[in-house]
Motif scaffolding. Structure first.
Motif, PDB file in Angstrom:
ATOM      1  N   UNK A  64     -11.756   3.749   9.413  1.00 55.48           N
ATOM      2  CA  UNK A  64     -10.844   2.978   9.001  1.00 55.48           C
ATOM      3  C   UNK A  64     -10.580   2.996   7.438  1.00 55.48           C
ATOM      4  N   UNK A  65      -9.486   3.432   6.712  1.00 52.31           N
ATOM      5  CA  UNK A  65      -8.648   3.356   5.514  1.00 52.31           C
ATOM      6  C   UNK A  65      -8.030   2.132   4.774  1.00 52.31           C
ATOM      7  N   UNK A  66      -7.549   2.215   3.558  1.00 54.34           N
ATOM      8  CA  UNK A  66      -7.374   1.245   3.442  1.00 54.34           C
ATOM      9  C   UNK A  66      -6.228   1.073   1.545  1.00 54.34           C
ATOM     10  N   UNK A  67      -5.211   1.746   1.410  1.00 54.66           N
ATOM     11  CA  UNK A  67      -4.515   1.108  -0.339  1.00 54.66           C
ATOM     12  C   UNK A  67      -3.860  -0.138  -0.095  1.00 54.66           C
ATOM     13  N   UNK A  68      -4.423  -0.474  -1.290  1.00 55.43           N
ATOM     14  CA  UNK A  68      -4.032  -1.924  -2.141  1.00 55.43           C
ATOM     15  C   UNK A  68      -1.876  -1.899  -2.356  1.00 55.43           C
ATOM     16  N   UNK A  69      -1.411  -2.443  -1.377  1.00 53.56           N
ATOM     17  CA  UNK A  69      -0.398  -2.867  -1.473  1.00 53.56           C
ATOM     18  C   UNK A  69       0.510  -3.927  -2.682  1.00 53.56           C
ATOM     19  N   UNK A  70       0.042  -5.188  -2.959  1.00 53.56           N
ATOM     20  CA  UNK A  70       0.339  -5.532  -4.290  1.00 53.56           C
ATOM     21  C   UNK A  70      -0.750  -6.434  -4.131  1.00 53.56           C
ATOM     22  N   UNK A  71      -0.519  -7.396  -4.986  1.00 60.69           N
ATOM     23  CA  UNK A  71      -1.637  -8.412  -5.673  1.00 60.69           C
ATOM     24  C   UNK A  71      -1.614  -9.957  -4.622  1.00 60.69           C
ATOM     25  N   UNK A  72      -1.224  -9.671  -3.147  1.00 57.64           N
ATOM     26  CA  UNK A  72      -1.577  -9.996  -2.217  1.00 57.64           C
ATOM     27  C   UNK A  72      -1.592  -9.665  -0.630  1.00 57.64           C
ATOM     28  N   UNK A  73      -1.431  -8.531  -0.437  1.00 57.20           N
ATOM     29  CA  UNK A  73      -2.356  -7.935   0.344  1.00 57.20           C
ATOM     30  C   UNK A  73      -2.421  -6.042   0.433  1.00 57.20           C
ATOM     31  N   UNK A  74      -3.131  -6.088   1.348  1.00 56.93           N
ATOM     32  CA  UNK A  74      -3.630  -4.870   1.158  1.00 56.93           C
ATOM     33  C   UNK A  74      -3.624  -3.558   2.293  1.00 56.93           C
ATOM     34  N   UNK A  75      -3.160  -2.801   3.216  1.00 52.42           N
ATOM     35  CA  UNK A  75      -2.436  -1.862   4.055  1.00 52.42           C
ATOM     36  C   UNK A  75      -3.822  -1.402   4.685  1.00 52.42           C
ATOM     37  N   UNK A  76      -3.957  -1.286   5.598  1.00 52.18           N
ATOM     38  CA  UNK A  76      -4.680  -0.519   6.353  1.00 52.18           C
ATOM     39  C   UNK A  76      -4.269   0.527   7.571  1.00 52.18           C
ATOM     40  N   UNK A  77      -5.291   1.270   7.436  1.00 48.82           N
ATOM     41  CA  UNK A  77      -5.042   2.257   8.286  1.00 48.82           C
ATOM     42  C   UNK A  77      -6.345   2.822   8.710  1.00 48.82           C
ATOM     43  N   UNK A  78      -5.657   2.797  10.641  1.00 47.16           N
ATOM     44  CA  UNK A  78      -7.551   2.677  11.505  1.00 47.16           C
ATOM     45  C   UNK A  78      -6.957   3.585  12.516  1.00 47.16           C
ATOM     46  N   UNK A 103       0.849   8.992  -3.723  1.00 47.23           N
ATOM     47  CA  UNK A 103       2.338   7.725  -4.585  1.00 47.23           C
ATOM     48  C   UNK A 103       1.678   6.325  -4.522  1.00 47.23           C
ATOM     49  N   UNK A 104       2.513   5.858  -5.094  1.00 46.92           N
ATOM     50  CA  UNK A 104       1.425   4.183  -5.279  1.00 46.92           C
ATOM     51  C   UNK A 104       2.431   3.038  -4.293  1.00 46.92           C
ATOM     52  N   UNK A 105       1.506   1.741  -3.744  1.00 49.69           N
ATOM     53  CA  UNK A 105       2.544   1.651  -2.590  1.00 49.69           C
ATOM     54  C   UNK A 105       3.571   0.904  -3.504  1.00 49.69           C
ATOM     55  N   UNK A 106       4.084   0.360  -4.971  1.00 49.26           N
ATOM     56  CA  UNK A 106       4.783   0.111  -5.683  1.00 49.26           C
ATOM     57  C   UNK A 106       6.285   0.603  -6.033  1.00 49.26           C
ATOM     58  N   UNK A 107       5.576   1.744  -5.939  1.00 46.68           N
ATOM     59  CA  UNK A 107       6.756   2.836  -6.085  1.00 46.68           C
ATOM     60  C   UNK A 107       7.648   3.115  -7.450  1.00 46.68           C
ATOM     61  N   UNK A 108       6.230   2.787  -8.118  1.00 50.04           N
ATOM     62  CA  UNK A 108       7.111   2.977  -9.728  1.00 50.04           C
ATOM     63  C   UNK A 108       6.081   4.039  -9.857  1.00 50.04           C
ATOM     64  N   UNK A 109       5.923   4.644 -11.226  1.00 53.18           N
ATOM     65  CA  UNK A 109       5.683   6.024 -11.882  1.00 53.18           C
ATOM     66  C   UNK A 109       4.849   5.137 -12.192  1.00 53.18           C
ATOM     67  N   UNK A 110       2.967   5.767 -12.216  1.00 52.43           N
ATOM     68  CA  UNK A 110       1.959   5.735 -13.258  1.00 52.43           C
ATOM     69  C   UNK A 110       1.416   6.690 -13.891  1.00 52.43           C
ATOM     70  N   UNK A 111       1.084   7.064 -14.306  1.00 51.53           N
ATOM     71  CA  UNK A 111      -0.179   8.333 -15.293  1.00 51.53           C
ATOM     72  C   UNK A 111      -1.226   8.980 -14.374  1.00 51.53           C
TER      73      UNK A 111
END
Length: 427
Positions: free
Chosen positions: A51-65, A194-202
């Motif tokens: 089970x892995x996860x990545x934060x989507x935004x301030x309210x949700x987490x995406x889980x990969x099982x 890649x970020x879940x928010x779609x923006x570029x981050x350093x």
């Protein structure tokens, strides 16, 4: 000469095990049935779950099982719809330690999430809430077999603050639309973070040369810095969404801007990994079943192949067939340890990898967000053996676990080592 051709067995193993196996962790059954007993039955059962996860935004987490489910064909289960008829899947966010206070619970409906079943491999992607009132939690996944009235569970740690960059940025291999969570990538591969928010981050990616030592024995009272031996060799500054080609082997650590205390470490390896094939690579794992003099003789040998052949032949009093059996079994364990436990260093060098290499897979695993307990069932020669690993994040990884060591383990450890040396352990 007797030693001639003995090591050719490695190349046979290479051909037989060329298919890649993903990094997974074993799961628990509520009945605590041993793995050997489970293999004898005909009901479907989950032999591994990751089970892995990545934060989507301030309210949700995406889980990969990702789960491996055995005995599907025997039970005429060939689709997601069939699984939905047989299993119920629940999740719970709960306190990571102490009393398992449940923060929030929910159910995963196969038909309402992204799910696929290919042979025995189940992949699911779904969302759970990001709880702002807590900093961390244990995510408990529960698969309930309706027909057999039993359940399989897995617990993993969730950091709601996402201090590690891999919890905010997914690593994608070239031409892949799903994040890649294995801790090793073949040299020459192209990757994109890649970020879940779609923006570029350093972001910053540092490459380290490593000479990480093997794990200390279960009886050792020594302490050491696990990151000693890592030498920084390259720094790459880039932005999320930018493709990178990883053309040099080594340990890579991803950092978020200038935050160097909490990185995400992974290895870039040659195409043969997790199998070992180079001369020095073959010598190193033998430290778990060898004396210091034997290891030093191997490292100082002018003709390594001859020295390694003679090492195994001397161990078996010249029995070439037995020597080949030991080679096959031992290096198969090493390969599997690499598949399961690689992080920023080879899996066999970790504390879990050491125990797995010598003793094999545990009969049962009990885990929460902060520790794992491995139990080896009672046998004719031993009472039940218990190993406890505590999660101790470091600069390179949040998944670094350390074994609680005791001198008393020697009563079990040395007989297992002797069993390897006499050819009594075979797989």
């Amino acid at each position: 000469m007797k030693y001639k051709g003995l090591l050719s067995v490695f190349f046979v193993i290479a051909v037989l095990s060329s298919c890649k196996v993903q990094n997974k962790t074993a799961v628990n059954s509520d009945s605590l049935t041993s793995r050997k007993e489970m293999k004898k039955e005909m009901n479907p059962f989950i032999s591994a779950m990751k089970v892995e996860y990545i934060l989507k935004d301030s309210t949700e987490i995406v889980v990969f099982l990702n789960a491996t489910i055995e005995n599907l064909e025997e039970n005429e289960i060939g689709s997601i719809e069939d699984l939905a008829d047989r299993f119920r899947v629940n999740w719970a966010l709960q306190a990571p330690t102490g009393i398992k206070e449940k923060y929030e619970t929910g159910r995963v409906n196969f038909e309402e999430v992204e799910a696929s079943l290919l042979e025995q491999k189940l992949n699911m992607v779904f969302e759970i809430p990001r709880l702002r009132e807590f900093q961390e939690a244990s995510l408990s996944m529960e698969f309930i077999d309706i027909s057999a009235s039993r359940k399989f569970t897995n617990e993993s740690y969730v950091d709601f603050n996402a201090q590690r960059p891999n919890r905010r940025f997914g690593m994608y291999l070239e031409n892949q639309d799903m994040p890649f969570f294995d801790a090793y990538v073949n040299v020459g591969n192209k990757v994109t973070f890649k970020s879940m928010d779609g923006f570029e981050h350093p972001l910053i990616l540092k490459r380290y040369r490593t000479e990480a030592p093997a794990a200390l024995s279960p009886m050792s009272s020594s302490k050491r810095n696990e990151l000693v031996g890592f030498k920084e060799e390259e720094t790459i500054k880039f932005k999320s969404g930018e493709e990178l080609r990883l053309d040099k082997e080594g340990t890579y650590v991803l950092y978020d801007q200038e935050k160097y205390d909490a990185g995400y470490g992974f290895m870039v390896v040659d195409e043969r990994y997790p199998r070992l094939s180079e001369e020095e690579e073959l010598t190193e794992p033998l430290v778990y079943m060898s004396t210091n003099d034997e290891i030093n003789n191997l490292k100082g040998a002018e003709d390594f192949k001859k020295a390694l052949d003679l090492y195994f032949l001397n161990m078996t009093s010249g029995n070439q067939a037995l020597a080949k059996q030991i080679i096959r079994s031992y290096y198969r364990r090493v390969k599997r340890a690499n598949e399961l436990f690689t992080t920023y260093k080879e899996g066999w060098k970790t504390d879990k990898g050491m125990i797995y290499t010598v003793l094999g897979p545990p009969s049962r695993i009990q885990r929460n967000g902060m520790r794992e307990v491995w139990l080896y069932s009672q046998s004719a020669n031993f009472s039940e053996i218990i190993f406890t690993f505590y999660r101790k994040p470091n600069q390179f990884s949040e998944d670094h676990y350390e074994l609680v060591r005791y001198p008393e383990y020697g009563a079990y450890w040395y007989p297992f080592v002797e069993a390897w040396r006499t050819g009594s352990i075979m797989e």
